[in-house]
Design a protein around this motif. Structure first.
Motif, PDB file in Angstrom:
ATOM      1  N   GLN A 285       4.966  -1.643   8.003  1.00 57.43           N
ATOM      2  CA  GLN A 285       4.703  -1.691   6.430  1.00 57.43           C
ATOM      3  C   GLN A 285       3.769  -0.682   5.899  1.00 57.43           C
ATOM      4  OE1 GLN A 285       6.588  -3.938   4.484  1.00 57.43           O
ATOM      5  NE2 GLN A 285       7.567  -4.790   6.138  1.00 57.43           N
ATOM      6  N   PRO A 286       4.091   0.085   5.078  1.00 56.63           N
ATOM      7  CA  PRO A 286       3.162   1.317   4.859  1.00 56.63           C
ATOM      8  C   PRO A 286       1.923   0.570   4.107  1.00 56.63           C
ATOM      9  CG  PRO A 286       5.324   1.841   4.140  1.00 56.63           C
ATOM     10  CD  PRO A 286       5.215   0.385   4.689  1.00 56.63           C
ATOM     11  N   THR A 287       1.816  -0.832   3.531  1.00 59.69           N
ATOM     12  CA  THR A 287       0.653  -1.288   3.135  1.00 59.69           C
ATOM     13  C   THR A 287      -0.485  -1.439   4.442  1.00 59.69           C
ATOM     14  OG1 THR A 287       1.727  -3.361   3.263  1.00 59.69           O
ATOM     15  CG2 THR A 287       1.756  -2.292   0.972  1.00 59.69           C
ATOM     16  N   GLN A 288       0.037  -1.250   5.367  1.00 61.96           N
ATOM     17  CA  GLN A 288      -0.926  -1.617   6.573  1.00 61.96           C
ATOM     18  C   GLN A 288      -1.988  -0.514   6.526  1.00 61.96           C
ATOM     19  OE1 GLN A 288       2.552  -2.161   9.439  1.00 61.96           O
ATOM     20  NE2 GLN A 288       1.068  -3.248  10.364  1.00 61.96           N
ATOM     21  N   GLN A 289      -1.586   0.713   5.767  1.00 56.80           N
ATOM     22  CA  GLN A 289      -2.652   1.763   6.033  1.00 56.80           C
ATOM     23  C   GLN A 289      -3.877   1.382   5.141  1.00 56.80           C
ATOM     24  OE1 GLN A 289      -0.830   5.558   4.904  1.00 56.80           O
ATOM     25  NE2 GLN A 289       1.066   4.737   5.332  1.00 56.80           N
TER      26      GLN A 289
END
Length: 289
Positions: A285-289
């Protein structure tokens, strides 16, 4: 048939219990746990919960009595002597309880010349089972793919994998696929009562540049390969409590000892394991960055 899973509140244990429950029903499963209070959610599903302490033979014997298959998931300690002592206690309890069949969950880093600190235990346990008189099967996991998912933000920042394995490949398996194979094996008597050994891997091993390329495709961020030394890797992750232990495991990888690939998952389940690309694509999930 009655099935007991040790370490049932652990990451793998919970998945094995869930997979078994889908196959045989909650009423047929016992979750053996060190702290029963932590298994309230399992009890609410109709799963029997039993106290189980690897240091207490009498307690384990009570938990194991009446079970047809025990799935033995070891503790996570890196203390080899403690792990062996726990295993010996468990063997004694299994015999006293008269358990008909055991599935022993192991790890594939067990070669005689493997520098991984836990290799002595993983080499000892199957040989000890062979002399125990028990009906059993050993199921060895490759490296879990799951920790790579929360590791991705750090890798994106570093722009490279740093595992000290050089040009050697390593094999992986997802914990979900491991649990599926373990649960399936437990319900197939013909596959677990003659000392069989199975090694769970994806269909191909991966060099670190190849793994980095998969990660680059999945995340959209360039992730190459810039290995550090084994000593430096241990220092980097020392604060997490297992830097030296993990460094010793990757030292085994640098010797080409972690690259085995088998079709055992397909033999047990009749299906293919999830590939690394598919797994990371579904989980990232890109929001993990």
């Amino acid at each position: 048939m009655k099935y007991l899973v040790t370490g049932a509140t652990g990451h793998l244990g919970q998945q094995v219990v869930a997979d078994l429950g889908a196959r045989v029903g909650a009423a047929s499963i016992t979750a053996a746990v060190h702290t029963p209070a932590k298994a309230a959610g399992l009890a609410a599903q109709g799963i029997h919960v039993a106290a189980c302490d690897y240091r207490d033979v009498a307690m384990m014997t009570r938990a194991f009595t009446g079970q047809d298959v025990v799935v033995y998931i070891p503790s996570k300690t890196y203390d080899v002597l403690q792990r062996i002592t726990e295993f010996e206690n468990s063997l004694q309890a299994l015999k006293q309880a008269g358990v008909p069949a055991v599935v022993f969950v192991s790890f594939y880093a067990d070669q005689e010349h493997n520098p991984f600190v836990m290799a002595p235990y993983y080499g000892y346990a199957p040989r000890r089972l062979a002399s125990s008189g028990l009906n059993y099967a050993v199921i060895k996991n490759a490296l879990y793919a799951d920790p790579l998912v929360p590791y991705l933000p750090e890798l994106i920042e570093r722009k490279a994998l740093i595992y000290p394995v050089g040009n050697q490949a390593m094999s992986f398996i997802t914990s979900a696929d491991s649990a599926k194979a373990i649960a399936t094996l437990a319900t197939r008597p013909e596959l677990l009562n003659q000392g069989q050994t199975y090694t769970l891997t994806q269909t191909q091993s991966l060099t670190m540049p190849a793994l980095g390329q998969i990660m680059t495709t999945v995340t959209g961020h360039e992730i190459g390969y810039a290995p550090v030394t084994t000593q430096e890797f241990g220092r980097i992750y020392a604060a997490e409590g297992d830097g030296a232990e993990l460094a010793s495991m990757y030292a085994a990888g640098a010797m080409g000892l972690l690259d085995q690939v088998t079709t055992d998952f397909q033999t047990i389940t009749g299906s293919e394991p999830k590939s690394m690309a598919d797994f990371l694509t579904r989980r990232y999930q890109p929001t993990q960055q």
